[in-house]
Design an enzyme around this catalytic site. Structure first.
Site, short mmCIF file in Angstrom:
data_model
loop_
_atom_site.label_atom_id
_atom_site.label_comp_id
_atom_site.label_asym_id
_atom_site.label_seq_id
_atom_site.Cartn_x
_atom_site.Cartn_y
_atom_site.Cartn_z
NE ARG A 25 21.34 -73.77 2.58
CZ ARG A 25 20.94 -72.52 2.35
NH1 ARG A 25 20.92 -72.07 1.14
NH2 ARG A 25 20.51 -71.78 3.32
NE ARG A 29 17.62 -72.27 -4.61
CZ ARG A 29 17.62 -70.96 -4.46
NH1 ARG A 29 16.91 -70.20 -5.26
NH2 ARG A 29 18.33 -70.39 -3.51
NE ARG A 38 11.89 -74.51 -3.10
CZ ARG A 38 10.76 -73.82 -3.10
NH1 ARG A 38 9.62 -74.41 -3.43
NH2 ARG A 38 10.75 -72.54 -2.76
CG ASP A 75 15.89 -72.70 6.42
OD1 ASP A 75 16.68 -72.78 5.47
OD2 ASP A 75 15.73 -71.66 7.09
CE1 TYR A 151 17.87 -64.44 7.01
CE2 TYR A 151 18.86 -65.84 8.67
CZ TYR A 151 18.83 -65.35 7.38
OH TYR A 151 19.76 -65.77 6.47
O1 1CP Z 1 22.02 -79.88 2.68
C1 1CP Z 1 21.73 -78.92 3.41
O2 1CP Z 1 22.57 -78.28 4.04
C2 1CP Z 1 20.29 -78.56 3.47
C3 1CP Z 1 19.72 -78.17 4.78
C4 1CP Z 1 19.75 -76.66 5.06
C5 1CP Z 1 20.48 -76.01 6.06
C6 1CP Z 1 21.50 -76.64 6.99
C7 1CP Z 1 18.97 -75.67 4.41
C8 1CP Z 1 18.05 -75.91 3.29
N1 1CP Z 1 19.17 -74.48 5.05
C9 1CP Z 1 20.10 -74.65 6.04
C10 1CP Z 1 20.58 -73.65 7.01
C11 1CP Z 1 20.33 -72.22 6.76
N2 1CP Z 1 19.19 -71.61 6.30
C12 1CP Z 1 21.26 -71.20 7.08
C13 1CP Z 1 22.61 -71.44 7.70
C14 1CP Z 1 23.64 -71.79 6.70
C15 1CP Z 1 24.10 -70.63 5.83
O3 1CP Z 1 24.72 -69.69 6.36
O4 1CP Z 1 23.85 -70.71 4.62
C16 1CP Z 1 20.68 -69.97 6.75
C17 1CP Z 1 21.29 -68.60 6.90
C18 1CP Z 1 19.37 -70.24 6.26
C19 1CP Z 1 18.35 -69.25 5.84
C20 1CP Z 1 17.96 -69.47 4.45
N3 1CP Z 1 17.15 -70.49 4.06
C21 1CP Z 1 18.39 -68.79 3.29
C22 1CP Z 1 19.38 -67.63 3.26
C23 1CP Z 1 18.69 -66.34 3.13
C24 1CP Z 1 19.68 -65.21 3.22
O5 1CP Z 1 19.70 -64.54 4.26
O6 1CP Z 1 20.42 -64.98 2.27
C25 1CP Z 1 17.77 -69.38 2.20
C26 1CP Z 1 17.83 -68.97 0.75
C27 1CP Z 1 17.01 -70.47 2.70
C28 1CP Z 1 16.20 -71.44 1.92
C29 1CP Z 1 16.79 -72.79 1.81
N4 1CP Z 1 17.17 -73.56 2.90
C30 1CP Z 1 17.63 -74.77 2.46
C31 1CP Z 1 17.52 -74.78 1.01
C32 1CP Z 1 17.87 -75.92 0.13
C33 1CP Z 1 17.00 -73.53 0.62
C34 1CP Z 1 16.67 -73.09 -0.79
C35 1CP Z 1 15.20 -72.97 -0.90
C36 1CP Z 1 14.63 -73.23 -2.26
O7 1CP Z 1 14.85 -74.30 -2.84
O8 1CP Z 1 13.85 -72.37 -2.73
#
Ligand code: 1CP
Length: 345
Positions: A25, A29, A38, A75, A151
């Site tokens: 990540r 944010r 965003r 994502d 999910y």
């Molecule tokens: O720099 C980076 O790593 C950005 C690329 C990236 C990656 C590799 C994002 C952007 N998401 C992911 C993978 C991802 N997405 C995972 C695996 C990594 C981990 O364990 O954290 C998972 C579980 C997700 C699912 C997801 N997407 C969640 C988690 C939900 C939960 O179960 O708690 C969330 C909040 C997202 C949204 C998301 N994805 C990425 C960003 C920057 C965001 C935030 C969204 C926003 O700005 O509103």
């Protein structure tokens, strides 16, 4: 001849004078320049579908911190979205599925996966690869079949994934059918990312912790293994190094070496000493500073980094990373301090 980038050297289990650095990540944010972009999108996934915007988002942390690897901005939930489950991210909330998989009929009726539905992702890979210097490798990724299934069944995120856990024990055979579908989709998806230009693959098994040891073997590890074997058997993907991240799998991380990945990415609570013993000369290691350390004073960050670097000093194939993603409440200056400290030490 151009030197092999540090990150790829580490994945080859070769020593580096300073460890290559990237952060899970690293885009997101906590960065004001991310929040600015965003705010123009209501649904996060709509932003993921814009390859120019995603290219810019992937480059933001590279510019700010001069990191050793870039990760595709996307994502893991693009695949369930391509299966028409209706994935939405509302402001400040986790993912919500408008058409989750709630019965066995929904598994039977799943459409077949069409990799070209995710062409926006491959376009994004091309853009990022074109914008990065060759010295910075680009990581592509997918969720593990199990994490995507969790999910999809739950219909979003959850503390305990109670529905999913009872569904899989009552409908084991149909769950396996779903996992097989997701495995094949992940393979096709990663293959297209490779064709578009990624240099390494990371598989995120973020919900490995929901399963007991036996369930982990049959619902998750089996399919990660199947995915890795498909990648290793295909002429286009066989030379792309693979990193597996699994959060607290019951039965330990050593099970992951059965899949023969190039690297294992440690969750932050994993013991570094025992991981080093278990994995030395088998795989590279990535990790695993607790992301919460970034909330501490610089003196504490420095001390923690020093301890970590010393532990990995003689480990061939070490990549510095956090043990999970950077959270939105982190001050970017702390990430800068962390990066500078690693390089200084
Ligand atoms: O720099 C980076 O790593 C950005 C690329 C990236 C990656 C590799 C994002 C952007 N998401 C992911 C993978 C991802 N997405 C995972 C695996 C990594 C981990 O364990 O954290 C998972 C579980 C997700 C699912 C997801 N997407 C969640 C988690 C939900 C939960 O179960 O708690 C969330 C909040 C997202 C949204 C998301 N994805 C990425 C960003 C920057 C965001 C935030 C969204 C926003 O700005 O509103």
């Amino acid at each position: 001849m151009i030197d092999q980038p540090k990150f790829l050297r580490a994945l080859d289990k070769k020593a580096n004078s300073t460890p290559p650095i990237w952060y899970m990540r690293q885009a997101g944010r906590y960065l004001p320049e991310y929040r600015k972009i965003r705010s123009k999108f209501k649904n996060f996934l709509d932003m993921c579908k814009d390859p120019e915007v995603c290219c810019e988002l992937a480059l933001q942390p590279i510019r700010r911190f001069d990191l050793d690897a870039s990760i595709l901005f996307s994502d893991i939930l693009t695949i369930p979205d391509a299966f028409n489950l209706g994935v939405e991210f509302k402001e400040g909330e986790g993912p919500v599925f408008t058409r989750p998989i709630k019965d066995v009929k929904a598994i039977k009726n799943l459409p077949s996966f069409n990799p070209s539905d995710l062409s926006y992702v491959y376009k994004c890979v091309k853009n990022i690869r074109g914008a990065l210097p060759m010295s910075i490798p680009l990581i592509g990724f997918c969720g593990s079949p199990w994490t995507l299934a969790a999910y999809s069944l739950e219909g979003g995120s959850s503390k305990d994934f109670a529905f999913t856990r009872s569904f899989i024990s009552e409908n084991s055979i149909q769950t396996q059918q779903l996992l097989k579908k997701y495995t094949d989709a992940c393979f096709e998806y990663l293959k297209e990312q490779v064709i578009a230009g990624i240099d390494a693959i990371q598989i995120f098994d973020s919900w490995a912790n929901l399963l007991n040891k036996q369930e982990y073997e049959s619902f998750s590890l089996k399919y990660i293994n199947d995915l890795v074997q498909q990648l290793k058997a295909d002429d286009i993907t066989k030379n792309i190094p693979i990193i597996i991240f699994a959060r607290q799998p019951q039965g330990g991380i050593e099970q992951l070496t059965d899949c023969k990945p190039e690297c294992i990415s440690l969750f932050w609570d994993e013991s570094i000493d025992s991981s080093i013993k278990l994995l030395k000369n088998k795989t590279a290691i990535q990790g695993s500073l607790n992301p919460m350390t970034l909330k501490e004073d610089n003196s504490i960050i420095y001390k923690e980094v020093k301890t970590m670097i010393e532990k990995f000093e003689n480990y061939p194939g070490y990549i510095f990373n956090l043990g999970h993603g950077i959270t939105p409440d982190i001050d970017p200056d702390k990430v800068k301090f962390l990066t500078d400290s690693i390089r200084e030490l």
